[in-house]
Scaffold this motif. Structure first.
Motif, PDB file in Angstrom:
ATOM      1  N   ASP A   1       8.399  28.525   1.818  1.00 59.38           N
ATOM      2  CA  ASP A   1       7.982  28.047   0.493  1.00 59.38           C
ATOM      3  C   ASP A   1       8.363  26.598   0.242  1.00 59.38           C
ATOM      4  O   ASP A   1       8.462  26.151  -0.904  1.00 59.38           O
ATOM      5  CB  ASP A   1       8.562  28.937  -0.628  1.00 59.38           C
TER       6      ASP A   1
ATOM      7  N   PRO B   1       9.409  28.133  -6.778  1.00 55.52           N
ATOM      8  CA  PRO B   1      10.219  29.111  -7.524  1.00 55.52           C
ATOM      9  C   PRO B   1       9.447  30.414  -7.720  1.00 55.52           C
ATOM     10  O   PRO B   1       8.906  30.688  -8.799  1.00 55.52           O
ATOM     11  CB  PRO B   1      10.479  28.397  -8.852  1.00 55.52           C
ATOM     12  N   LEU B   2       9.396  31.243  -6.670  1.00 61.37           N
ATOM     13  CA  LEU B   2       8.551  32.432  -6.698  1.00 61.37           C
ATOM     14  C   LEU B   2       9.232  33.651  -7.308  1.00 61.37           C
ATOM     15  O   LEU B   2       8.592  34.676  -7.505  1.00 61.37           O
ATOM     16  CB  LEU B   2       8.076  32.764  -5.271  1.00 61.37           C
ATOM     17  N   CYS B   3      10.537  33.562  -7.573  1.00 62.99           N
ATOM     18  CA  CYS B   3      11.224  34.683  -8.214  1.00 62.99           C
ATOM     19  C   CYS B   3      12.037  34.149  -9.397  1.00 62.99           C
ATOM     20  O   CYS B   3      12.371  32.964  -9.442  1.00 62.99           O
ATOM     21  CB  CYS B   3      12.134  35.413  -7.226  1.00 62.99           C
ATOM     22  N   PRO B   4      12.355  35.005 -10.372  1.00 64.65           N
ATOM     23  CA  PRO B   4      13.066  34.540 -11.574  1.00 64.65           C
ATOM     24  C   PRO B   4      14.401  33.869 -11.271  1.00 64.65           C
ATOM     25  O   PRO B   4      14.763  32.898 -11.929  1.00 64.65           O
ATOM     26  CB  PRO B   4      13.251  35.830 -12.382  1.00 64.65           C
ATOM     27  N   SER B   5      15.144  34.375 -10.272  1.00 65.60           N
ATOM     28  CA  SER B   5      16.456  33.801  -9.973  1.00 65.60           C
ATOM     29  C   SER B   5      16.324  32.382  -9.433  1.00 65.60           C
ATOM     30  O   SER B   5      17.102  31.490  -9.798  1.00 65.60           O
ATOM     31  CB  SER B   5      17.208  34.676  -8.967  1.00 65.60           C
ATOM     32  N   THR B   6      15.314  32.150  -8.566  1.00 69.03           N
ATOM     33  CA  THR B   6      15.088  30.802  -8.040  1.00 69.03           C
ATOM     34  C   THR B   6      14.642  29.862  -9.144  1.00 69.03           C
ATOM     35  O   THR B   6      15.110  28.717  -9.230  1.00 69.03           O
ATOM     36  CB  THR B   6      14.033  30.833  -6.920  1.00 69.03           C
TER      37      THR B   6
ATOM     38  N   SER C   1      15.287  30.092 -12.329  1.00 71.57           N
ATOM     39  CA  SER C   1      16.422  29.845 -13.211  1.00 71.57           C
ATOM     40  C   SER C   1      17.389  28.842 -12.583  1.00 71.57           C
ATOM     41  O   SER C   1      17.881  27.926 -13.262  1.00 71.57           O
ATOM     42  CB  SER C   1      17.144  31.161 -13.507  1.00 71.57           C
TER      43      SER C   1
END
Length: 370
Positions: free
Chosen positions: A78, A126-131, A133
């Motif tokens: 990514d 940023p493909l997931c909420p943690s990334t 954030s």
């Protein structure tokens, strides 16, 4: 999904048809053009994505066309697959890759608006909420630390711009050439002279006090993240592991040889983790070697115990993750018979350096009283 031929060329760092619209239009050294002028000149050559991007711009300072056809901009991790001489945000011209890590890459670019060289950090998608954030926190912290003369007074890297490009959060900072790691690993000597060591340590301390006053933990102090200006002044970079004290984070971040044992043990992050990392960094500047040469979490605590002795019993007993690293008798699981607790004194590990330096490092590595 198969990658298009254009995407494959981008993966190899080759552009199929990249050229400057401003020069191709025969306009000469024009500083900028309106998006409408670019669309009128090169509309048939543009992908749908480029047309949308241009429509959202107020001004175009640098422009190239490629034939990626909206496909194949990112690799399997990514990260953006950059191409030399292509545009970023219709302002920055990519020159070369100067850094790459788990959180993205750093490119040297020419800023066509200011005609200066800059460093652009392109974060991974940023493909997931943690990334997402974490990246938002990095951008917020970096901006929060900007202030009047904060670069010269506190060693904060100077932020020049932020933008989003094809889904990637981007941070533009002043371009600096060398880090402390580069000086030690690529120079003629592996250690920093005492005078410079004092200067660098003083500036890093000023930075940490400045960050603490704003409720910020850097989270990844190490020689790689300490850059030097042409006249030898310190700049602290990379806030990808940073957090606000008010967030009560328990995330394990940073780089293992510089990581406070409190983090793998599961304690909340405090400014103490930066002081621990500073102690490790000063030791490395003085000796040219890692103080704690660990490559896994299981090895890290025994490395610390070998030099510093056993941590306070209360710290082990109350650690949320204590059972992962210590047996029922309170000893580290991977404790080597050849490396018993306290068998290598800090003074010996620091190769007999001045007692004041040993005392300073010892104070940085002193565990918090709980």
């Amino acid at each position: 999904m198969e990658t298009s031929q254009a995407g494959a060329r981008r993966r190899e760092g080759v552009s199929g048809n990249t050229w400057s619209a401003l020069s191709a239009a025969g306009t000469g050294p024009i500083r900028s053009k309106s998006p409408r002028a670019i669309l009128d000149l090169f509309g048939p050559h543009l992908s749908h994505r480029q047309k949308l991007e241009l429509a959202a711009m107020e001004q175009v300072w640098f422009f190239t066309v490629d034939d990626s056809n909206d496909d194949g901009y990112d690799d399997e991790n990514d990260n953006y697959m950059h191409v030399r001489k292509e545009q970023l945000h219709y302002r920055y011209e990519v020159q070369k890759l100067i850094g790459k890590g788990s959180q993205g890459l750093v490119l040297q670019c020419l800023d066509h608006k200011t005609k200066t060289l800059v460093a652009v950090k392109m974060m991974s998608l940023p493909l997931c909420p943690s990334t997402a954030s974490r990246q938002m926190t990095e951008l917020e912290v970096t901006k929060e630390l900007q202030g009047k003369a904060s670069d010269d007074l506190y060693g904060v890297i100077r932020v020049l711009d932020t933008f989003q490009f094809r889904g990637h959060n981007c941070l533009v900072v002043e371009l600096l050439k060398k880090s402390l790691y580069d000086v030690m690993s690529k120079g003629s000597i592996s250690r920093i002279c005492v005078r410079r060591l004092r200067e660098y340590t003083r500036t890093i301390l000023h930075f940490l006090l400045y960050a603490k006053r704003r409720g910020i933990v850097h989270g990844d102090i190490k020689p790689d993240n300490i850059l030097l200006t042409a006249d030898g002044k310190v700049r602290i970079i990379d806030f990808g592991c940073s957090c606000y004290l008010k967030s009560h984070s328990q995330t394990v971040g940073g780089t293992l040889p510089y990581m406070s044992p409190e983090l793998p043990l599961g304690y909340q992050v405090t400014c103490a983790v930066d002081m621990w990392a500073l102690g490790c960094t000063v030791a490395e500047m003085a000796t040219g070697k890692d103080l704690f040469d660990s490559s896994t979490y299981g090895e890290h605590l025994p490395c610390c115990v070998e030099i510093l002795g056993m941590p306070p019993t209360k710290m082990v007993d109350e650690a949320p993750n204590g059972s992962l690293y210590f047996d029922p008798e309170g000893l580290p699981y991977n404790l080597s018979q050849q490396r018993p607790p306290g068998s290598l004194s800090l003074q010996r590990a620091l190769q007999g350096h001045h007692p004041q330096l040993v005392d300073f490092v010892s104070r940085c590595l002193h565990p918090r009283q709980r």
